[in-house]
Every structure is written in structure tokens, then in C-alpha cells.
Design a protein around this motif. Sequence first.
Motif, PDB file in Angstrom:
ATOM      1  N   ARG A 341      -6.497  -4.013  -1.986  1.00 31.56           N
ATOM      2  CA  ARG A 341      -7.773  -3.350  -2.210  1.00 31.56           C
ATOM      3  C   ARG A 341      -8.743  -4.307  -2.876  1.00 31.56           C
ATOM      4  O   ARG A 341      -8.449  -4.899  -3.929  1.00 31.56           O
ATOM      5  N   LEU A 342      -9.925  -4.462  -2.257  1.00 28.01           N
ATOM      6  CA  LEU A 342     -10.937  -5.387  -2.766  1.00 28.01           C
ATOM      7  C   LEU A 342     -11.830  -4.710  -3.793  1.00 28.01           C
ATOM      8  O   LEU A 342     -11.978  -3.479  -3.811  1.00 28.01           O
ATOM      9  N   LYS A 343     -12.409  -5.514  -4.653  1.00 31.05           N
ATOM     10  CA  LYS A 343     -13.384  -5.011  -5.608  1.00 31.05           C
ATOM     11  C   LYS A 343     -14.663  -4.612  -4.858  1.00 31.05           C
ATOM     12  O   LYS A 343     -14.910  -5.058  -3.732  1.00 31.05           O
ATOM     13  N   SER A 344     -15.467  -3.767  -5.501  1.00 27.01           N
ATOM     14  CA  SER A 344     -16.716  -3.350  -4.865  1.00 27.01           C
ATOM     15  C   SER A 344     -17.622  -4.563  -4.668  1.00 27.01           C
ATOM     16  O   SER A 344     -17.627  -5.505  -5.475  1.00 27.01           O
ATOM     17  N   ASN A 345     -18.387  -4.532  -3.562  1.00 21.36           N
ATOM     18  CA  ASN A 345     -19.316  -5.621  -3.208  1.00 21.36           C
ATOM     19  C   ASN A 345     -18.606  -6.951  -2.987  1.00 21.36           C
ATOM     20  O   ASN A 345     -19.176  -8.019  -3.208  1.00 21.36           O
ATOM     21  N   SER A 346     -17.344  -6.888  -2.598  1.00 22.82           N
ATOM     22  CA  SER A 346     -16.614  -8.115  -2.295  1.00 22.82           C
ATOM     23  C   SER A 346     -17.197  -8.770  -1.041  1.00 22.82           C
ATOM     24  O   SER A 346     -17.589  -8.077  -0.098  1.00 22.82           O
ATOM     25  N   PRO A 347     -17.251 -10.115  -0.991  1.00 21.36           N
ATOM     26  CA  PRO A 347     -17.797 -10.796   0.195  1.00 21.36           C
ATOM     27  C   PRO A 347     -16.786 -10.941   1.331  1.00 21.36           C
ATOM     28  O   PRO A 347     -17.061 -11.653   2.302  1.00 21.36           O
ATOM     29  N   TRP A 348     -15.636 -10.283   1.216  1.00 22.81           N
ATOM     30  CA  TRP A 348     -14.578 -10.433   2.213  1.00 22.81           C
ATOM     31  C   TRP A 348     -14.410  -9.145   3.007  1.00 22.81           C
ATOM     32  O   TRP A 348     -14.640  -8.052   2.506  1.00 22.81           O
ATOM     33  N   ARG A 349     -13.982  -9.320   4.261  1.00 23.46           N
ATOM     34  CA  ARG A 349     -13.624  -8.160   5.053  1.00 23.46           C
ATOM     35  C   ARG A 349     -12.309  -7.566   4.521  1.00 23.46           C
ATOM     36  O   ARG A 349     -11.429  -8.284   4.070  1.00 23.46           O
ATOM     37  N   LYS A 350     -12.220  -6.264   4.638  1.00 26.62           N
ATOM     38  CA  LYS A 350     -11.051  -5.569   4.100  1.00 26.62           C
ATOM     39  C   LYS A 350      -9.805  -5.936   4.903  1.00 26.62           C
ATOM     40  O   LYS A 350      -9.797  -5.820   6.134  1.00 26.62           O
ATOM     41  N   PRO A 351      -8.716  -6.363   4.233  1.00 28.09           N
ATOM     42  CA  PRO A 351      -7.470  -6.613   4.966  1.00 28.09           C
ATOM     43  C   PRO A 351      -6.796  -5.298   5.337  1.00 28.09           C
ATOM     44  O   PRO A 351      -6.836  -4.329   4.575  1.00 28.09           O
ATOM     45  N   ALA A 352      -6.196  -5.267   6.478  1.00 35.15           N
ATOM     46  CA  ALA A 352      -5.561  -4.043   6.948  1.00 35.15           C
ATOM     47  C   ALA A 352      -4.288  -3.754   6.155  1.00 35.15           C
ATOM     48  O   ALA A 352      -3.602  -4.663   5.675  1.00 35.15           O
ATOM     49  N   GLU A 353      -3.981  -2.486   6.036  1.00 36.03           N
ATOM     50  CA  GLU A 353      -2.732  -2.053   5.431  1.00 36.03           C
ATOM     51  C   GLU A 353      -1.559  -2.579   6.249  1.00 36.03           C
ATOM     52  O   GLU A 353      -1.607  -2.645   7.469  1.00 36.03           O
ATOM     53  N   ARG A 354      -0.497  -2.976   5.557  1.00 36.63           N
ATOM     54  CA  ARG A 354       0.705  -3.483   6.231  1.00 36.63           C
ATOM     55  C   ARG A 354       1.838  -2.477   6.053  1.00 36.63           C
ATOM     56  O   ARG A 354       2.176  -2.102   4.940  1.00 36.63           O
ATOM     57  N   ARG A 355       2.395  -2.054   7.160  1.00 42.46           N
ATOM     58  CA  ARG A 355       3.538  -1.138   7.127  1.00 42.46           C
ATOM     59  C   ARG A 355       4.776  -1.904   7.582  1.00 42.46           C
ATOM     60  O   ARG A 355       4.736  -2.604   8.597  1.00 42.46           O
ATOM     61  N   LEU A 356       5.852  -1.756   6.857  1.00 37.31           N
ATOM     62  CA  LEU A 356       7.073  -2.478   7.196  1.00 37.31           C
ATOM     63  C   LEU A 356       8.280  -1.726   6.672  1.00 37.31           C
ATOM     64  O   LEU A 356       8.149  -0.735   5.937  1.00 37.31           O
ATOM     65  N   ARG A 357       9.433  -2.214   7.055  1.00 38.61           N
ATOM     66  CA  ARG A 357      10.689  -1.614   6.620  1.00 38.61           C
ATOM     67  C   ARG A 357      11.571  -2.706   6.038  1.00 38.61           C
ATOM     68  O   ARG A 357      11.739  -3.779   6.640  1.00 38.61           O
ATOM     69  N   ILE A 358      12.123  -2.425   4.867  1.00 42.22           N
ATOM     70  CA  ILE A 358      13.058  -3.340   4.227  1.00 42.22           C
ATOM     71  C   ILE A 358      14.453  -3.021   4.746  1.00 42.22           C
ATOM     72  O   ILE A 358      14.961  -1.914   4.546  1.00 42.22           O
ATOM     73  N   ASP A 359      15.061  -3.956   5.437  1.00 47.07           N
ATOM     74  CA  ASP A 359      16.421  -3.749   5.923  1.00 47.07           C
ATOM     75  C   ASP A 359      17.404  -4.502   5.026  1.00 47.07           C
ATOM     76  O   ASP A 359      17.608  -4.124   3.890  1.00 47.07           O
ATOM     77  N   ASP A 360      17.961  -5.595   5.504  1.00 42.68           N
ATOM     78  CA  ASP A 360      18.975  -6.293   4.704  1.00 42.68           C
ATOM     79  C   ASP A 360      18.572  -7.716   4.353  1.00 42.68           C
ATOM     80  O   ASP A 360      19.417  -8.540   3.989  1.00 42.68           O
ATOM     81  N   SER A 361      17.269  -8.034   4.446  1.00 46.80           N
ATOM     82  CA  SER A 361      16.840  -9.398   4.105  1.00 46.80           C
ATOM     83  C   SER A 361      15.504  -9.364   3.391  1.00 46.80           C
ATOM     84  O   SER A 361      14.760  -8.369   3.471  1.00 46.80           O
ATOM     85  N   ASP A 362      15.209 -10.435   2.680  1.00 50.24           N
ATOM     86  CA  ASP A 362      13.934 -10.533   1.972  1.00 50.24           C
ATOM     87  C   ASP A 362      12.785 -10.596   2.976  1.00 50.24           C
ATOM     88  O   ASP A 362      12.931 -11.085   4.102  1.00 50.24           O
ATOM     89  N   ARG A 363      11.619 -10.095   2.546  1.00 53.14           N
ATOM     90  CA  ARG A 363      10.447 -10.083   3.417  1.00 53.14           C
ATOM     91  C   ARG A 363       9.248 -10.662   2.658  1.00 53.14           C
ATOM     92  O   ARG A 363       9.239 -10.726   1.421  1.00 53.14           O
ATOM     93  N   GLU A 364       8.243 -11.067   3.429  1.00 50.81           N
ATOM     94  CA  GLU A 364       7.016 -11.579   2.841  1.00 50.81           C
ATOM     95  C   GLU A 364       5.820 -10.956   3.555  1.00 50.81           C
ATOM     96  O   GLU A 364       5.826 -10.786   4.772  1.00 50.81           O
ATOM     97  N   VAL A 365       4.805 -10.603   2.788  1.00 45.51           N
ATOM     98  CA  VAL A 365       3.545 -10.105   3.335  1.00 45.51           C
ATOM     99  C   VAL A 365       2.441 -11.019   2.829  1.00 45.51           C
ATOM    100  O   VAL A 365       2.331 -11.255   1.621  1.00 45.51           O
ATOM    101  N   VAL A 366       1.654 -11.559   3.744  1.00 44.07           N
ATOM    102  CA  VAL A 366       0.526 -12.418   3.380  1.00 44.07           C
ATOM    103  C   VAL A 366      -0.760 -11.757   3.877  1.00 44.07           C
ATOM    104  O   VAL A 366      -0.890 -11.465   5.066  1.00 44.07           O
ATOM    105  N   PHE A 367      -1.673 -11.500   2.955  1.00 46.13           N
ATOM    106  CA  PHE A 367      -2.988 -10.991   3.324  1.00 46.13           C
ATOM    107  C   PHE A 367      -3.938 -12.188   3.429  1.00 46.13           C
ATOM    108  O   PHE A 367      -4.258 -12.830   2.423  1.00 46.13           O
ATOM    109  N   THR A 368      -4.349 -12.495   4.660  1.00 45.93           N
ATOM    110  CA  THR A 368      -5.305 -13.575   4.876  1.00 45.93           C
ATOM    111  C   THR A 368      -6.680 -12.950   5.087  1.00 45.93           C
ATOM    112  O   THR A 368      -6.885 -12.215   6.056  1.00 45.93           O
ATOM    113  N   LEU A 369      -7.596 -13.238   4.169  1.00 49.63           N
ATOM    114  CA  LEU A 369      -8.902 -12.595   4.200  1.00 49.63           C
ATOM    115  C   LEU A 369      -9.921 -13.460   4.952  1.00 49.63           C
ATOM    116  O   LEU A 369      -9.810 -14.684   4.972  1.00 49.63           O
ATOM    117  N   ARG A 370     -10.892 -12.802   5.542  1.00 53.56           N
ATOM    118  CA  ARG A 370     -11.976 -13.490   6.232  1.00 53.56           C
ATOM    119  C   ARG A 370     -13.286 -13.016   5.638  1.00 53.56           C
ATOM    120  O   ARG A 370     -13.484 -11.823   5.401  1.00 53.56           O
TER     121      ARG A 370
END
Length: 805
Positions: A341-370
Motif C-alpha cells: 500500500r502506497l502513501k497518499s500522493n505517491s508518484p508510483w503506480r499501485k502494485p497489484a495484490e499478490r495471491r499465493l499459496r505456501i506449500d513446502d518451500s520458501d517463497r519470495e514476493v517482489v513488488f516492482t513499482l513503476r
Amino acid sequence: MTSTYEDSWALVVGIDAYDDPNIKDLGGAVRDACGALNWLRGAGVPDDHILLHAQPTEASRPLLESLEPRIPWRDATAAAIAESISGLREQTGSHLFVFLVGHGIYEPTTKRLFITKEASLGEFAVLSNLAVEEYIELFLSMSFREQLLVMDGCQNLPYSESRRSRIQAGMPFAGFNARAGNTLVFCFACQQGERSVEIEGRGLFLTNLLAAIDTRNPSPLALHLDFDSGDVSIDLRKAVTEVVGKRVKEIAEAQRPRIRQEPGVQVYGAGTARDVWPLHLPPAPAARLSIAVKPAAAVRDVGTILVQVEDPPYWQRREAPVPPSTAVRLPHETSLSVMCRLKSNSPWRKPAERRLRIDDSDREVVFTLRRATIGEETRRSSSEARGNEPAWVFVEGVDAAGRSVPSALRNIGESTLDSPPESPSGIEVRRKDGGLFISGRYDDRERLARFASHIAATVASGAPEVMSATISESPEFRRTALRIVLPEGGPRSLAGFLVDTPAITVGQVTRSVREVAEDPLVEVQPGRVQVGVALPWGSWSDMVEVFEGIEKDVHLPLTAGNGLVPLRMAIGSDVWEDLPGCSVLGFGPGAASTRPLSGSGGRLLTAHPEESPWGTCVSVPDTGTDRGTGTGLTFPLHPSLPLALDTGEGAPRVEPLSTLPVADWDALVSLGRLSGHDPQRLLADDKAREPDPVLTLARAYACYAARADTYTRRLLRLLRERGADICDIAVLEGATALRSTGSVPKAARSALAPWAEAGTVPVLRWGVAPAAILAEELGQKEWNARLEAVEATLSPVSVWTVWQT
């Protein structure tokens, strides 16, 4: 799974039958004790670590004999139970479990007592019992760091209040001190003066509690997740208050006659400093979820990172301020969403929500903003939404360098567009500028946001380690908020005279009903938000999902809870506000009357326009359908307020009708909830605003019940200074002195003398028992006899004293 409790010990006591035939046998205590024993076995406590004491009836004896494998049970006398407890003092382990099922009583001097099987109604000075509060201190002195005590038993039977006051607390041990670091959680079936309901031969509370905290299949709503370790435990506070308590209260109130039962939970020892009171579950595998924001220049414009599990109990973890990266641990097979979630009046486009499932291994989520374009940023901050304009959302794929990747949408085919969580009917989707341009009507913007979120999540899930999705929106998506819609009738229909009392909670914000009526919009963070109403007579809550940029309506119910409500709430104030003091309004079948009360369903039974002093009583016919005929009801009048008499269901109830906008009036004077009040707060509130003397008096009784006698005396002093002359004042003055010094001083005797001579009955039910004890102490035989006769037919549901004559 490996058990958590192999080194733990337990004490289980269930008493159906008592030696004294005058004490009513129970039908479900032994059955519930067997249920507790099976729960302990399921949790992994070894059979030879379970100490069972039981006193069955002939009907319940087969339950004990059929336990497989057999566990020997011992006698349920105070001495036999104390012998087992003495043995527990020699043991060590991680946990101690204690279950007490049978008759119980509550008295402000001794607090909760558990009655053992050899108890006798004729031997009050030596009545056998376990002094629960004192045993809690003893348990805390043992070598068990985590302890659970459960008591399922009535807190008002089988003795009258004056007889309870003569019972001595049973505690044979001495010379012990609580160990630092030990925690005990005490779960109890009901509050002071309430009954513990049995349904189909089982205790309503314990049956539901054991199901909710079953370590093999616990209630999801009672679970707590430690995001740092990934450990899942049962939160005993949530289990009792949010899962079991609500169900027990509703079922008890559905009985006829209606029964008041409100379970409770209290923590002692080191646990008082914690927000969560855990009952640990067997260890389960967990995985690490790493979350990062790129580029580094965008981090300072991020407001929060929200990790939210999608299934009940909807665990949430918020990170703010946000570091360049963070990590949490979650159990395997967990579905969740991660939001940046970005601060108000942020100069970046909002990154989309990421939905995932934790199974039996570590995971990584990277939000790349534009970065947003200059025109887009200006439009977002300055435009206003119009109801007749379309709303739109633009979704695009972004690579690790923040560049638009049109190929990311190549796999978004017709199957995805035609199968979102909700039908896209009325929503237009066009491929444009390397992304998807999704538009719809302004009124459809929540559905539009859901659909866009579905598409963005699909884009991001294609290659989650190297691909993000960003969303830019039309200015209609400018505010994330809940609009609270009050029930028909407005603030008074929901909260009565408490419209200015903070009662509505939205997320972390609590407002009064009037504030919500004036400004119904409450800004919230996207995701699931808890909305609740909490009033002295009931509560309601709901979990609401909110999308970013959406103002969503939440309709509150007509009533909070389904239990007893204050009579001043149930009867329109226009019916009684102009009636003089000493008036009595009757409600119920066949109420005798002098005249009907228009629009109320009630009748004016009597009116005393002349001034009547405190202590003046009135008698009216008892018309309750389940109590027969030929009897009357007698109760004191209020010199300046009308009274309402409700005989429609169960025991009669009398309540003074006041317009005072104070929650204590409803909690104490109307509903009689003595526990859970801060004595310091009660005194401060009374000083800040001089109320009707009955409320000050009720606050004094609450302090007396909490053994806060300093505050009791100060409230009584306020009443004296304000010129109040009520029997209860002298009774409480004498009772506090008798409790603290063992005698009644001369001044208190003098204050009691005129009330004793007149045979006056206290105006609040709580004063009858201490008045009877004082009458006996002072040798006032006639007053004592009158008070004991009153106590024998005293209504158990009315705070205002009312008895059969």
C-alpha cells in the motif's frame, strides 16, 4: 504429530451426587469430566498423569466404568482432592490442566468456591469447598509454567446470598508464593449470580469449549499465528469470548424461561503482560515468505505491507514503516495475499495484490513499482468522482527493471476474462498500450476492482519472482472506506440513550452512534476489516472485505445481541418521560391497570403523585403465566423516577426508567453486571457528573463485589454529601466495616437502627443478603426474619428488589 503435552499433568473433578440430600444432584458433571479426560488424552497427556476425582449418580457411574483404558477415580471430597493437589506440588512439567465440574457459588468476600461432595446445607461454618481464587495462587507456585483452569458450575446455587456470606473458604495449604514467569488462564462458565446451563446431559459451556480448543481439530476462529516463527496456537481469550461465549450466551437466552449465562476468561501471573494467552499446538512445518520492494527509491513511498491469510481467522500482519525487504513465516498449505500500500500522493503506480499459496518451500514476493506519468498523477489527485461517469482500471505487467512488458498479458485469454470471481457483465475489457484497459459504470466500481485484482493477480502469478503487475485507476477510486448504515429508526433505535457512547468499531477506530450518523464514512486499509457494535446489553460483529479505492456500505443490525435489553431501551421514552416518580408501568400478560399506556403495550399500574420517601414499597398482583395466581409482587418505589415492571417471561423484573446517557446505568442498574468494572473509573465518573443516587449506589455495590472497599466508602460518602438517605447506604457501610474489621462500629449501628426498626428492604437486590447478616449481627431479629423471607422469593433477574408476597 508429536504431542506438546507428554510431560504435563492434570486434575479433573466431576461431581453429580452430593452426600446431603438437600443439595440437588446434577446430571452432566461426570459426563463433562469424562469429556475433559478424553480431551486431555487427545492432547497427549499420559493417563498416569491424570488425577480423576468423581462422585457419580447411579445413572452416570457407567460412564466412568466404560472409560477405555480404565482410569481409576478417587473420592471427590475436599480432603481427597487436596491430597492429589499435594502430589502435584511435587511434580514438574510444561503444563498443568485443572477441570472443576459441579456446583459452585460466588460471594464477594470469598470469591468463587467449588463445592465438594460432602458439603452440607446445615454446616455453614465448615461447608466443604475449594476456594478457587486461593487455589489459583497455589497452582501458580507449582513447577508448571503454563496452566489452564476450567470451572463449569453455577455461581448462585444452591445457597441464598446471605447463607453464602457465612461460608468459609476452603484452603488447607499455606506458605506458598507464585513463581515468577508462571501463567494461569482461568476459563469459567458464568458470571456472579448466573446459572450454568446443561443441554442434553452436558454442560453447555464445557462442551463448546472442549470442541473449540480441541488440539487435533480446533476452531479456526480461535487460532493465533505468530508470523515471526510460523507457530500456530489456540488463543484462549478468543476461544472463550469470541467463539464459545457468543454461542453459549445465545443458547442460554433462547431457553424458556430465559437464562443469563455469560462465560468469562481471566489471566493470572506473567500472562497479564501478554495480548495472546496461548494453548500450544503440536509443531507444524512452516516456510519463509520474503517480501521486497523495488526500486529502492520507491521504498519511502510505501505506507504498509499487508500479509493476509485468506481463510478464517483471516490473520493479518502489517509492516510499517516498511524496510526494503521483510519476511514472515507461515504454515504449509496456507493461502494468502500480500499487498503493498502506497502513501497518499505517491508518484508510483499501485502494485497489484499478490495471491499465493505456501506449500513446502520458501517463497519470495517482489513488488516492482513503476512511476506514474505526470498527467496521471495530477489527474489522480485533483479530479472528483461523478456518479454518471465511467470508472476504469489499467493493468500492465512490469519486469524487474520496472519496464512495461506487454508479453505478460499474452496468456490472459478469453478463459481468464470470462471466469473471474464475479461475472464481468457490464464491464468492458480492451487491450491497450501493452496492458488491459478495464472499464465500467461508477456504481459498479467494487465489481470492477475485484475483476481488475483478479486479472492483475493472474499476471503476477505467471512468473512471481521476476514479474509484477501494476494498476493505475481513474479518480473515482480515490478513497478506501466503509460507510456505516444505521438501522431504520436512527441512532436511538440502536443505542437508546447511549448515542454518545463509543460503541461502533471499524478496524482500529471506535466511534459513537451519533458520530457515525453525522459522518458514516470511515477510512480503512484495503483487505478484511472487522466491524462491530458493543453495547451493555449485547454485541454484533462482521468481517468485511474492502477493495482499495472503494467506499463500501455496511448495514448494522436492528439490535445488538438477542438477550435481555434494558427496559428503558425496550419502552419508548415518550411513554414514560413525563410520568412522576413512584409511578409503575406494568408489562406482561393480563396486567392489572388503572389505564392503558398508548402505543406501548403496557399499562399504568399505580401512581403516587405525592412525595414518597426512600423505602416506600408497593404491591401489585403477580400475573406471570408460569408462576400461578394468587400471589403479589412487592418492591420499593423510586421517589423521582417511574418504574417499569415486566412479568411477561420468567422471573419478574423491575427497573427505574432514566434518561441518563451513561452506559453504567444499563450495565449495572438495568442488567446487574457487577464484574469487569474499574473501581477508580467508577469513582471518577461519579464525581465528574452527579447522577441519580441509584447509579452511585450501584457503582458502590460493584466496588464492594470487587473488594475495593476504599472506593466503596468514597462513593457512599458522596451519597451522604449529596443528601441521599437510602437504606442501602447504611447496609454497605456496615458490611464493609464487618468484612474488614470483623465488627460493626457504633456509627454504622446508629445509621442502621432506623431502617431496622422500620423493617426496610434495600432497594437493590444485592443489599438484601448483607442486610440480613447485619441484622443477625446486631440482634435485630424481626428485621432479620423479614429480610430472610424476602430473600426466599427474591427475583434473581431483577437488580431492583422485587419479591413475591
